[in-house]
Design an enzyme around this catalytic site. Structure first.
Site, PDB file in Angstrom:
ATOM      1  N   SER A   1       0.665  -1.029  -0.035  1.00 12.26           N
ATOM      2  CA  SER A   1      -0.235  -0.027  -0.013  1.00 12.26           C
ATOM      3  C   SER A   1       1.068   1.293   0.203  1.00 12.26           C
ATOM      4  CB  SER A   1      -0.877   0.109   1.115  1.00 12.26           C
ATOM      5  OG  SER A   1      -1.969   1.022   1.076  1.00 12.26           O
TER       6      SER A   1
ATOM      7  N   ASP B   1      -9.529  -5.664  -4.600  1.00 11.60           N
ATOM      8  CA  ASP B   1      -8.767  -4.689  -3.826  1.00 11.60           C
ATOM      9  C   ASP B   1      -9.282  -3.095  -4.135  1.00 11.60           C
ATOM     10  OD1 ASP B   1      -6.181  -3.167  -2.822  1.00 11.60           O
ATOM     11  OD2 ASP B   1      -5.154  -4.659  -3.899  1.00 11.60           O
TER      12      ASP B   1
ATOM     13  N   HIS C   1      -7.208  -6.040  -0.435  1.00 16.58           N
ATOM     14  CA  HIS C   1      -6.133  -5.246  -0.236  1.00 16.58           C
ATOM     15  C   HIS C   1      -4.927  -5.895   0.574  1.00 16.58           C
ATOM     16  CE1 HIS C   1      -4.012  -1.376  -0.547  1.00 16.58           C
ATOM     17  NE2 HIS C   1      -3.927  -1.290   0.854  1.00 16.58           N
TER      18      HIS C   1
END
Length: 304
Positions: free
Chosen positions: A116, A256, A283
């Site tokens: 991320s 995601d 995610h």
């Protein structure tokens, strides 16, 4: 929603702290840095989350040393809640990563995995072509925050109408700290952040750490994953991606929040990149499909 696959978190070989900027950075090593095998450094997300939700990646320490760390301002590292908002910059965290590599004596030979925000940071690191970087994993990361917001708008349009209405009303009224906003936000998170519900303890702990000290997250990101009003709002690395000169694995999940529109520039513009999509994940495929995630990453790091 997915059910949790079991995974083992290996104990740390050692933990430590190193001086950095106005505080100290905490780190955790699993495995032997003197083994002669290229170590893997893991950069967590947020900004302002912690290493905890990535502890499933200690599974990779069966073949190589694995280094987790908490970025300044969160977790076991020094918290600076009174720092001026201008203190929290991409450059600060790039310097922290360089400091860690130097402190551990691995700057001339290492792999880097960023998840991320950690992937955004890792890409920023890689475009500078550091001599010791061997392989790069960019996991569930946008190449552009405007593209991230485009993806978020698309996903929000798929939420129940009353949930989206609650989100919008509180965002417009600047009351995103309300329990109603948190409950509506959780609907999005259960679909697009972590589909293992209830969240595994390590994931819950990382979310709790942001709630306890949201300084970095609120300054750089904003009140939620999809309402980005912080200093990263206009960030992009798209035009610089061709500068990355190491083999790169790009990872995303089918559900995601990092949708293809914001992930694809990595796969398309980095000269030596491959893209792996995890069909049952959102995610956090490292906890949603931990066994396959570890296998894919380890194969890539071994040159597969």
């Amino acid at each position: 929603m997915s059910s949790a696959e079991s995974y083992e978190i290996l104990p740390a070989t050692r933990e430590g702290r190193m001086p950095f900027s106005d505080g100290e950075t905490w780190y955790r090593i699993t495995g032997d840095l003197d083994s002669g095998v290229t170590p893997l450094v893991i950069a967590h997300g947020g900004p302002g989350a912690t290493h905890q939700y990535l502890l499933s990646l200690t599974a990779l320490a069966a073949g190589r040393p694995v280094i987790h760390y908490d970025q300044l301002g969160c977790g076991n590292s020094t918290h600076l809640p009174d720092a001026d908002p201008s203190y929290w910059t991409v450059e600060l965290f790039l310097d922290e990563l360089d400091n860690l590599l130097d402190h551990l004596g691995i700057a001339d030979d290492y792999h880097l995995l960023g998840q991320s925000w950690g992937g955004m940071l890792s890409a920023e690191h890689a475009v500078r072509r550091p001599a010791g970087l061997r392989r790069l994993v960019i996991s569930n990361s946008p190449a552009s925050m405007p593209l991230w917001l485009e993806a978020a708008a698309s996903l929000r349009a798929g939420l129940p109408a009353e949930v989206e209405e609650t989100l919008r009303e509180h965002e417009e009224a600047d009351t995103t700290n309300s329990p109603e906003y948190a409950a509506a936000m959780k609907v999005f998170y259960d679909r697009h952040v972590c589909r293992v519900v209830p969240n595994p303890p390590e994931v819950a702990a990382a979310f709790a750490s942001i709630e306890e000290d949201p300084t970095v997250y609120h300054t750089m990101n904003g009140p939620s994953e999809f309402h980005v009003v912080g200093s990263l709002m206009d960030w992009t690395i798209v035009d610089r991606l061709p500068r990355i000169a190491v083999p790169t694995l790009v990872v995303s999940g089918a559900y995601d929040e990092a949708q293809p529109v914001c992930v694809s520039p990595y796969a398309e513009l980095i000269p030596d990149a491959r893209w792996e999509v995890f069909a049952e994940s959102s995610h956090l495929p490292n906890v949603e499909e931990p066994e396959r995630y570890a296998e894919v990453v380890e194969s890539f790091l071994r040159g597969g």
